[in-house]
Design a protein around this motif. Sequence first.
Motif, PDB file in Angstrom:
ATOM      1  N   THR A 146       0.828  -1.207   0.000  1.00 26.96           N
ATOM      2  CA  THR A 146       0.000   0.000   0.000  1.00 26.96           C
ATOM      3  C   THR A 146       0.860   1.255   0.000  1.00 26.96           C
ATOM      4  O   THR A 146       1.820   1.357   0.768  1.00 26.96           O
ATOM      5  CB  THR A 146      -0.917   0.022   1.244  1.00 26.96           C
ATOM      6  OG1 THR A 146      -1.709  -1.164   1.274  1.00 26.96           O
ATOM      7  CG2 THR A 146      -1.824   1.238   1.230  1.00 26.96           C
ATOM      8  N   ARG A 196      -2.106  -0.952  -3.679  1.00 27.44           N
ATOM      9  CA  ARG A 196      -3.293  -0.268  -3.199  1.00 27.44           C
ATOM     10  C   ARG A 196      -2.867   1.164  -2.909  1.00 27.44           C
ATOM     11  O   ARG A 196      -1.841   1.401  -2.266  1.00 27.44           O
ATOM     12  CB  ARG A 196      -3.796  -0.938  -1.929  1.00 27.44           C
ATOM     13  CG  ARG A 196      -5.108  -0.394  -1.397  1.00 27.44           C
ATOM     14  CD  ARG A 196      -5.429  -1.056  -0.061  1.00 27.44           C
ATOM     15  NE  ARG A 196      -6.789  -0.827   0.327  1.00 27.44           N
ATOM     16  CZ  ARG A 196      -7.266  -1.089   1.557  1.00 27.44           C
ATOM     17  NH1 ARG A 196      -6.460  -1.618   2.465  1.00 27.44           N
ATOM     18  NH2 ARG A 196      -8.527  -0.859   1.844  1.00 27.44           N
ATOM     19  N   LEU A 247      -3.815   5.006  -1.421  1.00 29.80           N
ATOM     20  CA  LEU A 247      -4.680   5.804  -0.561  1.00 29.80           C
ATOM     21  C   LEU A 247      -4.133   7.223  -0.450  1.00 29.80           C
ATOM     22  O   LEU A 247      -2.996   7.487  -0.826  1.00 29.80           O
ATOM     23  CB  LEU A 247      -4.758   5.183   0.838  1.00 29.80           C
ATOM     24  CG  LEU A 247      -5.232   3.729   0.933  1.00 29.80           C
ATOM     25  CD1 LEU A 247      -5.069   3.214   2.359  1.00 29.80           C
ATOM     26  CD2 LEU A 247      -6.675   3.595   0.477  1.00 29.80           C
ATOM     27  N   ASP A 274      -7.747   4.448  -4.192  1.00 26.84           N
ATOM     28  CA  ASP A 274      -8.622   3.436  -3.590  1.00 26.84           C
ATOM     29  C   ASP A 274      -9.286   3.904  -2.298  1.00 26.84           C
ATOM     30  O   ASP A 274      -9.905   3.096  -1.597  1.00 26.84           O
ATOM     31  CB  ASP A 274      -7.816   2.159  -3.319  1.00 26.84           C
ATOM     32  CG  ASP A 274      -7.242   1.570  -4.598  1.00 26.84           C
ATOM     33  OD1 ASP A 274      -8.029   1.347  -5.546  1.00 26.84           O
ATOM     34  OD2 ASP A 274      -6.019   1.343  -4.656  1.00 26.84           O
ATOM     35  N   GLY A 275      -9.179   5.174  -1.997  1.00 32.36           N
ATOM     36  CA  GLY A 275      -9.776   5.717  -0.784  1.00 32.36           C
ATOM     37  C   GLY A 275      -8.792   6.598  -0.054  1.00 32.36           C
ATOM     38  O   GLY A 275      -7.676   6.835  -0.522  1.00 32.36           O
ATOM     39  N   LEU A 309      -6.763   5.939   9.738  1.00 31.71           N
ATOM     40  CA  LEU A 309      -6.484   5.405   8.407  1.00 31.71           C
ATOM     41  C   LEU A 309      -6.157   3.913   8.483  1.00 31.71           C
ATOM     42  O   LEU A 309      -6.671   3.116   7.686  1.00 31.71           O
ATOM     43  CB  LEU A 309      -5.316   6.160   7.769  1.00 31.71           C
ATOM     44  CG  LEU A 309      -5.012   5.790   6.309  1.00 31.71           C
ATOM     45  CD1 LEU A 309      -6.048   6.412   5.383  1.00 31.71           C
ATOM     46  CD2 LEU A 309      -3.609   6.245   5.912  1.00 31.71           C
ATOM     47  N   ARG A 311      -9.457   2.010   9.436  1.00 34.71           N
ATOM     48  CA  ARG A 311     -10.508   2.051   8.396  1.00 34.71           C
ATOM     49  C   ARG A 311     -10.168   1.170   7.200  1.00 34.71           C
ATOM     50  O   ARG A 311     -11.040   0.526   6.620  1.00 34.71           O
ATOM     51  CB  ARG A 311     -10.719   3.495   7.940  1.00 34.71           C
ATOM     52  CG  ARG A 311     -11.796   3.651   6.871  1.00 34.71           C
ATOM     53  CD  ARG A 311     -12.115   5.105   6.616  1.00 34.71           C
ATOM     54  NE  ARG A 311     -12.738   5.709   7.795  1.00 34.71           N
ATOM     55  CZ  ARG A 311     -12.984   7.015   7.918  1.00 34.71           C
ATOM     56  NH1 ARG A 311     -12.641   7.848   6.941  1.00 34.71           N
ATOM     57  NH2 ARG A 311     -13.554   7.488   9.004  1.00 34.71           N
ATOM     58  N   TYR A 312      -8.891   1.135   6.833  1.00 30.72           N
ATOM     59  CA  TYR A 312      -8.497   0.381   5.641  1.00 30.72           C
ATOM     60  C   TYR A 312      -7.750  -0.907   5.980  1.00 30.72           C
ATOM     61  O   TYR A 312      -7.169  -1.525   5.092  1.00 30.72           O
ATOM     62  CB  TYR A 312      -7.672   1.284   4.719  1.00 30.72           C
ATOM     63  CG  TYR A 312      -8.529   2.389   4.118  1.00 30.72           C
ATOM     64  CD1 TYR A 312      -9.384   2.135   3.040  1.00 30.72           C
ATOM     65  CD2 TYR A 312      -8.531   3.663   4.677  1.00 30.72           C
ATOM     66  CE1 TYR A 312     -10.191   3.133   2.515  1.00 30.72           C
ATOM     67  CE2 TYR A 312      -9.334   4.670   4.157  1.00 30.72           C
ATOM     68  CZ  TYR A 312     -10.164   4.398   3.084  1.00 30.72           C
ATOM     69  OH  TYR A 312     -10.976   5.397   2.569  1.00 30.72           O
ATOM     70  N   HIS A 313      -7.814  -1.290   7.263  1.00 28.08           N
ATOM     71  CA  HIS A 313      -7.236  -2.566   7.706  1.00 28.08           C
ATOM     72  C   HIS A 313      -5.791  -2.712   7.219  1.00 28.08           C
ATOM     73  O   HIS A 313      -5.412  -3.729   6.634  1.00 28.08           O
ATOM     74  CB  HIS A 313      -8.091  -3.746   7.218  1.00 28.08           C
ATOM     75  CG  HIS A 313      -9.549  -3.592   7.535  1.00 28.08           C
ATOM     76  ND1 HIS A 313     -10.040  -3.727   8.816  1.00 28.08           N
ATOM     77  CD2 HIS A 313     -10.612  -3.284   6.752  1.00 28.08           C
ATOM     78  CE1 HIS A 313     -11.358  -3.531   8.799  1.00 28.08           C
ATOM     79  NE2 HIS A 313     -11.724  -3.253   7.578  1.00 28.08           N
ATOM     80  N   LEU A 314      -5.008  -1.674   7.478  1.00 29.17           N
ATOM     81  CA  LEU A 314      -3.636  -1.646   6.978  1.00 29.17           C
ATOM     82  C   LEU A 314      -2.672  -2.396   7.890  1.00 29.17           C
ATOM     83  O   LEU A 314      -2.826  -2.400   9.112  1.00 29.17           O
ATOM     84  CB  LEU A 314      -3.158  -0.198   6.843  1.00 29.17           C
ATOM     85  CG  LEU A 314      -3.985   0.727   5.940  1.00 29.17           C
ATOM     86  CD1 LEU A 314      -3.387   2.126   5.938  1.00 29.17           C
ATOM     87  CD2 LEU A 314      -4.073   0.175   4.525  1.00 29.17           C
ATOM     88  N   CYS A 369       3.166  -0.662   4.338  1.00 26.22           N
ATOM     89  CA  CYS A 369       2.745   0.619   3.771  1.00 26.22           C
ATOM     90  C   CYS A 369       3.918   1.586   3.616  1.00 26.22           C
ATOM     91  O   CYS A 369       4.883   1.538   4.375  1.00 26.22           O
ATOM     92  CB  CYS A 369       1.699   1.280   4.673  1.00 26.22           C
ATOM     93  SG  CYS A 369       0.196   0.316   4.905  1.00 26.22           S
TER      94      CYS A 369
END
Length: 200
Positions: free
Chosen positions: A4, A103, A105, A129-130, A150, A153-156, A161
């Motif tokens: 990500t 992904r 963001l 993607d958001g 963050l 919410r996006y299950h990171l 990342c």
Amino acid sequence: MITTIIFDIGNVLADFTWKEHYRSFGYDDAMVERIANATVRHPMWNENDKGVISVEEIIQAFVDADPEIEQDIRRVLDNVKTIVSRNDYAIPWIQDLKSKGYRLLYLSNFSEKAETECAYALDFIPYLDGGILSYQEKLIKPMPEIYELLIKRYHLVPEECVFIDDMPANVEAAEKFGIHTILFSNQAQAIEELRKLEDL
């Protein structure tokens, strides 16, 4: 493994072009600097991005900082459609990274007024993607809570990342969560640093 990539918007995917915006009204450099001292350099500017105080209250704080130029302050902030300018490389860069399976963001300090009036300069957002704009959550970087939100919410997975931002305080805050970071200077530099991270 990096899965990500999280982008800041201002001065990364788009430029914060306040000087050009102020100059477009015909002000000389000295006046541009004077208006800037009362507005973009004023502590209340961040509150604008935080979205907890009304626009009129914020503008009044700017006016209070330099009452002699009230008309000028209100003039340049009445419509800020040219205060953000999208970088030409934004969409091609996003498309290239998406083609590689990342992904994508965004996490950016942004006011509702700027999002609304500079929508044309944010036309890359649908390609992502958001993400989070600060005013929507009443939080701003580098507050830890906005990074926590963050991630949740996006299950990171933070270690998977990379966060790209132009402000040292913002990348330092992300690093505390285990997120890899790139302090953005220009696109070529960011691409090179991302390449190195891919090899981890």
